[in-house]
Write an enzyme that holds these catalytic residues in place. Structure first.
Site, PDB file in Angstrom:
ATOM      1  N   SER A 249      -9.006 -17.377  30.714  1.00 40.07           N
ATOM      2  CA  SER A 249     -10.333 -17.237  30.885  1.00 40.07           C
ATOM      3  C   SER A 249     -11.314 -17.093  31.065  1.00 40.07           C
ATOM      4  O   SER A 249     -12.473 -16.501  31.323  1.00 40.07           O
ATOM      5  CB  SER A 249     -10.103 -15.639  31.044  1.00 40.07           C
ATOM      6  OG  SER A 249      -9.980 -15.490  29.033  1.00 40.07           O
ATOM      7  N   HIS A 277      -4.090 -13.964  33.947  1.00 47.82           N
ATOM      8  CA  HIS A 277      -4.831 -13.734  34.671  1.00 47.82           C
ATOM      9  C   HIS A 277      -4.794 -14.126  36.309  1.00 47.82           C
ATOM     10  O   HIS A 277      -5.799 -14.518  37.089  1.00 47.82           O
ATOM     11  CB  HIS A 277      -5.929 -14.574  34.675  1.00 47.82           C
ATOM     12  CG  HIS A 277      -7.485 -13.693  32.985  1.00 47.82           C
ATOM     13  ND1 HIS A 277      -8.335 -13.103  33.286  1.00 47.82           N
ATOM     14  CD2 HIS A 277      -6.886 -14.029  31.692  1.00 47.82           C
ATOM     15  CE1 HIS A 277      -8.585 -12.236  31.955  1.00 47.82           C
ATOM     16  NE2 HIS A 277      -7.556 -12.994  31.168  1.00 47.82           N
ATOM     17  N   LYS A 309      -5.311  -6.084  34.299  1.00 46.91           N
ATOM     18  CA  LYS A 309      -6.091  -6.783  35.418  1.00 46.91           C
ATOM     19  C   LYS A 309      -5.827  -6.482  36.591  1.00 46.91           C
ATOM     20  O   LYS A 309      -6.303  -5.371  37.291  1.00 46.91           O
ATOM     21  CB  LYS A 309      -5.446  -8.864  34.760  1.00 46.91           C
ATOM     22  CG  LYS A 309      -7.136  -8.999  33.777  1.00 46.91           C
ATOM     23  CD  LYS A 309      -5.708  -9.309  32.822  1.00 46.91           C
ATOM     24  CE  LYS A 309      -6.277  -9.070  31.758  1.00 46.91           C
ATOM     25  NZ  LYS A 309      -6.374  -9.259  30.535  1.00 46.91           N
TER      26      LYS A 309
HETATM   27  N1  PMP Z   1      -3.454 -13.140  27.038  1.00 49.32           N
HETATM   28  C1  PMP Z   1      -4.561 -13.279  27.528  1.00 49.32           C
HETATM   29  C2  PMP Z   1      -3.667 -14.850  28.559  1.00 49.32           C
HETATM   30  C3  PMP Z   1      -5.348 -12.088  28.048  1.00 49.32           C
HETATM   31  O1  PMP Z   1      -6.123 -12.622  28.478  1.00 49.32           O
HETATM   32  C4  PMP Z   1      -5.420 -11.614  27.481  1.00 49.32           C
HETATM   33  C5  PMP Z   1      -6.257 -10.199  27.885  1.00 49.32           C
HETATM   34  N2  PMP Z   1      -7.595 -10.373  28.501  1.00 49.32           N
HETATM   35  C6  PMP Z   1      -4.408 -10.810  27.053  1.00 49.32           C
HETATM   36  C7  PMP Z   1      -3.227 -11.623  26.788  1.00 49.32           C
HETATM   37  C8  PMP Z   1      -4.222  -9.949  26.348  1.00 49.32           C
HETATM   38  O2  PMP Z   1      -3.882  -8.433  27.337  1.00 49.32           O
HETATM   39  P1  PMP Z   1      -3.846  -6.821  27.337  1.00 49.32           P
HETATM   40  O3  PMP Z   1      -5.565  -6.693  26.937  1.00 49.32           O
HETATM   41  O4  PMP Z   1      -3.507  -7.076  28.269  1.00 49.32           O
HETATM   42  O5  PMP Z   1      -3.444  -6.342  25.237  1.00 49.32           O
END
Ligand code: PMP
Length: 490
Positions: A249, A277, A309
């Site tokens: 990300s 992502h 997402k």
């Molecule tokens: N894994 C990754 C690679 C993430 O980027 C994120 C949060 N952006 C998460 C897990 C956590 O997920 P959530 O925001 O749905 O709790």
């Protein structure tokens, strides 16, 4: 932390007591937990990070944590804030900056939308089930909606089974400890998300880090692990688990999945891929990185993803073989101790999945996936033509644009907001100090007109702040520009 009495509070957990060279503890903790000042705790923050927070971040922090007051669609409303004390505190003016172009939310398929016709089913579920489940999956918290969702996720991913959890972060941090433990080895990409890092640490397994997306670095660790085994005893590791993400990300890079699968087979390791992502956003029909590379999803031992997402909801899943999922149903802390997913959220994901899979009888979902791919390639190509340096794969909808100098970050974000464009900027400690960047998230809901408005502003900003660092401008690719535009129907 110093207290007025001159001591420091020790809870016995947070602070690691450093040993003196003679092996004795460097401070005396009294019975009431107060320790004498002047002793050497392992600092919670490094001096330099403090310096950075005081001297730089405080001056520019108006560019973060801005509250919004609408759905995070392609356009959103931002609450206007001002500071009267150089960013120590903020005050709302009561005004709203309307219709800002949203280039920061992970709304890849544009499904984090306001109430529309197709959301009627969610309203029905809300009326039938209410908002909360008030129990765990093990007790009275397994609904028919959860079962329906899990079957659909497994079908979408083309694997035997899936289990869903109420939170993406906890899906990683609570399930990795159920899969590996003491005597196991985790090989983790250096840029893995905090939830993967936390899960790895909680598991008690030994953790070794390989360079980002670098298969040579990974192979070296695998080879050493197999040859040398566990430290001291030299016993073979009980399990070796490789942790990677589908799309990173902050980098926009796509995991080198075929090579990593070949390595995990060669060294008999297991592979865990976090598709937060990439699910819904990568691959010809949005089925993530396995589809992107044309691989059988069963080649990956643990497929993990989030619904926050592409699906415009919340929660996460683990999918793969049925015995894996059955094991987690019993052993995962997230299944045993956490309340299950709220029914309207489950319905939103079901609706999104049906849309993407075409089970709603339309091609709207597929159009969104295609539109996202088109928008992504267009946006990335145009930025490179202008001479910006951007990171990542041309198919990744996360687009980091390098600003490099921390001083330019604030000017960039402020000017963009003046032009009614909302951007996310990232700096130290999330990136190396000299690699500050803006991180755009392209969405299927962005129209060509919106993207062009953003690109025009970026072009201007690039000249004003001298951000066009690239010496290798890309030449134009008109085939990406002829917009056979279609408006997304709701
Ligand atoms: N894994 C990754 C690679 C993430 O980027 C994120 C949060 N952006 C998460 C897990 C956590 O997920 P959530 O925001 O749905 O709790």
């Amino acid at each position: 932390m110093a207290n007025p009495g001159g001591g420091a509070v020790c809870n016995g957990k947070l602070h690691n007591h450093k040993k003196q060279s003679n092996g004795s503890q460097s401070r005396n903790c009294t019975k009431n937990g107060i320790v004498k000042e002047g002793q050497d705790f392992v600092p919670l923050y490094q001096d330099f990070e403090n310096f950075y927070t005081r001297n730089l971040y405080m001056r520019i922090r108006d560019n973060w944590n801005r509250p919004i007051c609408s759905a995070p669609g392609p356009l959103f409303d931002v609450m206007e804030r001002v500071s009267d004390d150089y960013n120590w505190t903020f005050r709302f003016t009561g005004r709203v900056i309307k219709d800002v172009i949203n280039m920061g939310s992970y709304n890849f398929l544009g499904l984090a939308a306001k109430y529309d016709e197709s959301m009627r089913t969610i309203k029905d579920v809300l009326e039938a089930y209410g908002t909360g489940v008030a129990s765990t999956r093990h007790e009275m918290g397994t609904l028919d909606k959860h079962k329906e969702l899990e079957d659909l996720v497994a079908k979408f991913l083309n694997v035997e089974a899936a289990m869903v959890f109420g939170m993406g972060f906890a899906t990683n941090s609570m399930n990795i400890p159920a899969l590996v433990g003491k005597g196991c080895l985790i090989l983790s990409d250096e840029l893995n998300h905090a939830s993967l890092v936390l899960g790895a640490r909680l598991s008690g397994a030994t953790i070794r880090i390989f360079k980002h997306n670098n298969t040579q670095s990974l192979e070296k660790l695998l080879r050493d692990a197999v040859i040398y085994g566990q430290p001291r005893t030299r016993r073979a590791w009980k399990k070796i688990l490789i942790l990677v993400e589908g799309v990173y990300s902050m980098e926009g890079s796509i995991v080198h999945l075929p090579q990593i699968i070949a390595l995990k087979k060669k060294y008999k390791a297991y592979l865990y891929v976090d598709e937060a992502h990439s699910i819904g956003a990568v691959g010809p029909t949005g089925r993530g990185v396995t589809e992107f590379f044309g691989l059988d999803p069963h080649e990956v031992d643990v497929l993990m993803g989030t619904f926050t997402k592409s699906f415009g909801a919340s929660g996460g899943y683990i999918a793969g073989r049925k015995d894996l999922v059955d094991y987690l149903r019993v052993h995962s802390h997230s299944a045993v101790y956490a309340s299950s997913m709220s029914p309207p959220i489950a319905e939103q994901i079901i609706r999104s999945l049906k849309l993407i899979m075409g089970l709603d009888g339309t091609t709207q979902g597929l159009q969104r996936v295609q539109r996202l791919a088109k928008n992504t390639r267009y946006f990335r190509q145009r930025l490179q033509e202008m001479g910006f340096i951007i990171y990542g794969n041309e198919n990744a909808s996360v687009v980091p644009l390098l600003l490099y100098m921390p001083g330019k970050v604030a000017a960039f974000a402020r000017h963009m907001l003046e032009k009614k464009i909302g951007v996310v900027v990232v700096g130290f400690p999330a990136t190396p100090l000299a690699e500050a960047r803006a991180r755009f998230c392209v969405s299927a809901a962005h129209t060509r007109e919106m993207l062009d408005t953003v690109l025009e502003a970026l072009d201007e900003m690039g000249d004003l702040l001298q951000l066009k660092y690239s010496r290798h401008k890309k030449s134009a690719r008109p085939e990406l520009y002829d917009e056979t535009s279609f408006e997304l129907e709701d």
